[in-house]
Write a protein that holds these residues in place. Structure first.
Motif, PDB file in Angstrom:
ATOM      1  N   GLN A 475      -1.078   6.450  11.107  1.00 24.46           N
ATOM      2  CA  GLN A 475      -0.185   5.576  11.700  1.00 24.46           C
ATOM      3  C   GLN A 475      -0.828   3.953  11.166  1.00 24.46           C
ATOM      4  N   ASP A 476      -1.512   3.995  10.406  1.00 26.98           N
ATOM      5  CA  ASP A 476      -2.234   2.666   9.893  1.00 26.98           C
ATOM      6  C   ASP A 476      -1.712   2.252   8.527  1.00 26.98           C
ATOM      7  N   THR A 477      -0.504   1.675   8.459  1.00 30.10           N
ATOM      8  CA  THR A 477       0.180   1.366   7.467  1.00 30.10           C
ATOM      9  C   THR A 477      -0.579   0.188   6.518  1.00 30.10           C
ATOM     10  N   ILE A 478      -1.268  -0.615   7.347  1.00 30.58           N
ATOM     11  CA  ILE A 478      -2.049  -1.725   6.519  1.00 30.58           C
ATOM     12  C   ILE A 478      -3.098  -1.258   5.593  1.00 30.58           C
ATOM     13  N   ASN A 479      -3.804  -0.298   6.134  1.00 30.73           N
ATOM     14  CA  ASN A 479      -4.982   0.207   5.101  1.00 30.73           C
ATOM     15  C   ASN A 479      -4.545   1.340   4.242  1.00 30.73           C
ATOM     16  N   ALA A 480      -3.355   1.888   4.615  1.00 25.84           N
ATOM     17  CA  ALA A 480      -2.582   2.788   3.566  1.00 25.84           C
ATOM     18  C   ALA A 480      -2.202   2.044   2.413  1.00 25.84           C
ATOM     19  N   LYS A 481      -1.571   0.727   2.528  1.00 25.45           N
ATOM     20  CA  LYS A 481      -1.126   0.016   1.547  1.00 25.45           C
ATOM     21  C   LYS A 481      -2.178  -0.366   0.668  1.00 25.45           C
ATOM     22  N   LYS A 482      -3.394  -0.948   1.532  1.00 23.82           N
ATOM     23  CA  LYS A 482      -4.693  -1.318   0.663  1.00 23.82           C
ATOM     24  C   LYS A 482      -5.005  -0.373  -0.259  1.00 23.82           C
ATOM     25  N   CYS A 483      -5.173   0.797   0.073  1.00 22.56           N
ATOM     26  CA  CYS A 483      -5.585   2.062  -0.626  1.00 22.56           C
ATOM     27  C   CYS A 483      -4.484   2.321  -1.766  1.00 22.56           C
ATOM     28  N   TYR A 484      -3.390   2.374  -1.590  1.00 23.30           N
ATOM     29  CA  TYR A 484      -2.403   2.336  -2.652  1.00 23.30           C
ATOM     30  C   TYR A 484      -2.620   1.312  -3.630  1.00 23.30           C
ATOM     31  N   GLU A 485      -2.615   0.124  -3.231  1.00 26.27           N
ATOM     32  CA  GLU A 485      -2.613  -1.002  -4.185  1.00 26.27           C
ATOM     33  C   GLU A 485      -3.998  -1.010  -4.868  1.00 26.27           C
TER      34      GLU A 485
END
Length: 507
Positions: A475-485
């Motif tokens: 449920q940590d979408t902020i860090n998920a997005k950073k990883c995908y970016e």
């Protein structure tokens, strides 16, 4: 109780004891068979060697080893579990996915069609599959033999993720023709060697067209059944694993099921056979008898010779026949093939000059089947089984589970400098552990281990994407997005990173 009743009572007792004895014998016969002085010699040395190796690699999953000499199975033994969750032991009834060791069966079917006068190895593929097309016209020059000895130029994989969406039925193989249309050949047919699964799957279409039977029906009728391989099959339901089929496992922090199970009818010719140990022993016996099993001709001797004769040089200095690799071990010629799909390993050696065959199958990757088959060869030919190194990942996992990441990393770095033990350290193994944990949806452990790995290598798109998946499922979408970016910073064309970011943005 009169004498008649006493006799009857003791007869029942004797009968029950006899049944109990027979039951135990039957159970033992399903997991172990040892015959002849050589078989006993193998059992005395190879079995403890394998048990020690399995202990050091924390392996409780299934393993099957079969060795034949002449017409006899002299050593056959299974270890561990076909299904850990149900505690079903691996046995002679267990069907293992043999991955690319399936290819020689496809090759044998082609050679059988040659023997039947239905085609020639020099025939072009388009002669039988006129709608087969690729970019540029060089594909028209691909012959059947080019595919069989991996010189067709067809790329190794032309479709992806088919384990995730398995196809069944006679039309599944036809999809390979659609998949290949938009690809170019890697080189002019017949000019180079390059191993290609996708090329072999085209042969499944050819066999169907020429024989008038489905691929699996033809191979079963003309290759498996004459070889006595009545327990082996290509057929699997989409959504279930039949009884006595080995489950697929990998190793993260422990032996864990790998999803998805590696099966689709699209890949039957290249990797689809499910085989039992004794059936694979029969396959070996057929080879040492030059195409005949138990008096039944599978291939006549002339065509069997075509099957195993060299046709091209491999980049590593050996030869290839029609799918079989022609190499040597212990200065003895061998006919061999390996197979590996995530969750399974298999390997087979045939020593034609010694009338010996060996097969090893496992339902876990990292099962060391190559070292095991070489150890079996060493024992057979009176060599001392060679020592081996073991990945430090098993010690890492043991320490991580009991003491946490910091202690595991401390041990890991200590082992990097220790040259006195049997463990080797490769940082890529940390990535492997994380990837397997991600497959098993162990999100907290995945995050912890891959977060560390990205400090070792911050250029791995694979590691960053899997780490993103862990964050997302925690449920940590902020860090998920950073990883995908991050994956797209490393490689702007990384499609899986684009897809992950798109899905995240659309939620």
């Amino acid at each position: 109780m009169n004498s008649k009743h006493i006799i009857g009572f003791f007869s029942i007792i004797v009968f029950l004891l006899s049944c109990s004895k027979d039951s135990k014998t039957e159970t033992k016969s399903q997991t172990t068979l040892v015959k002849t002085e050589l078989g006993n010699h193998i059992d005395s040395l190879l079995t403890p060697y394998v048990n020690k190796l399995r202990t050091l690699t924390d392996n409780t999953t299934g393993l099957a080893i079969g060795i034949t000499k002449g017409d006899d199975i002299i050593y056959a033994k299974t270890f561990g579990f076909a299904n850990i969750e149900t505690q079903e032991e691996a046995s002679f009834k267990t069907r293992f996915h043999i991955a690319s060791v399936s290819k020689p069966f496809t090759a044998a079917a082609i050679v059988k069609l040659v023997q039947q006068g239905k085609l020639k190895l020099s025939d072009s593929i388009v002669k039988y599959i006129p709608e087969f097309t690729m970019k540029s016209d060089a594909y028209k020059n691909i012959t059947i033999q080019h595919i069989l000895n991996h010189t067709s130029g067809i790329p190794r994989h032309v479709s992806a993720d088919d384990w995730l969406s398995p196809k069944v039925g006679i039309n599944a193989l036809e999809e390979n023709l659609e998949n290949v249309k938009n690809f170019e050949l890697d080189f002019e047919p017949g000019t180079q060697f390059s191993y290609s699964n996708s090329a072999f799957d085209i042969l499944g279409v050819l066999i169907t067209r020429v024989s008038g039977m489905s691929f699996s029906e033809y191979v079963s009728k003309h290759i498996l059944e004459p070889t006595g391989m009545t327990e082996s099959t290509y057929n699997k339901p989409i959504d279930s694993l039949p009884k006595h089929w080995a489950k697929s496992y990998s190793y993260g922090l422990t032996n864990q099921e790998w999803q998805p199970y590696p099966h689709t009818d699209k890949y039957l010719p290249s990797s689809g056979l499910q085989a039992t140990l004794l059936d694979m022993c029969k396959w070996g016996i057929m080879h040492v008898n030059n195409g005949t099993y138990n008096g039944q001709e599978v291939l006549d001797k002339a065509h069997f010779n075509k099957f195993v004769e060299p046709t091209y040089d491999t980049p590593w200095g050996d030869k290839i026949g029609l799918s079989w690799f022609l190499q040597s071990y212990l200065d003895r010629p061998i006919i061999m093939h390996t197979g590996a799909d995530t969750g399974f390993e298999s390997i087979m050696y045939i020593f034609p000059d010694d009338n010996i065959s060996i097969v090893v199958m496992a339902n876990r990757d990292f099962a060391r089947t190559g070292r095991i088959i070489n150890a079996a060869s060493e024992v057979i030919f009176n060599e001392k089984p060679k020592d081996y190194k073991v990945s430090a990942r098993y010690k890492f996992s043991e320490t991580y589970k009991s003491q946490g990441l910091d202690k595991a990393l401390l041990l890991w770095n200590e082992m990097k400098t220790d040259t006195t033990d049997i463990y080797y350290v490769n940082d890529e193994d940390i990535l492997t552990v994380g990837a397997i944990l991600e497959n098993g949806k162990h999100w907290k452990d995945t995050k912890e281990i891959l977060s560390y790995y990205t400090t070792i290598d911050d250029t791995s798109t694979y590691a960053w994407r899997l780490l993103g998946n862990a964050h997302l499922n925690l449920q940590d979408t902020i860090n998920a997005k950073k990883c995908y970016e991050k994956t797209l910073e490393i490689n702007p064309n990384y499609e899986k990173g684009k897809d992950a970011l798109m899905r995240l943005n659309n939620e």
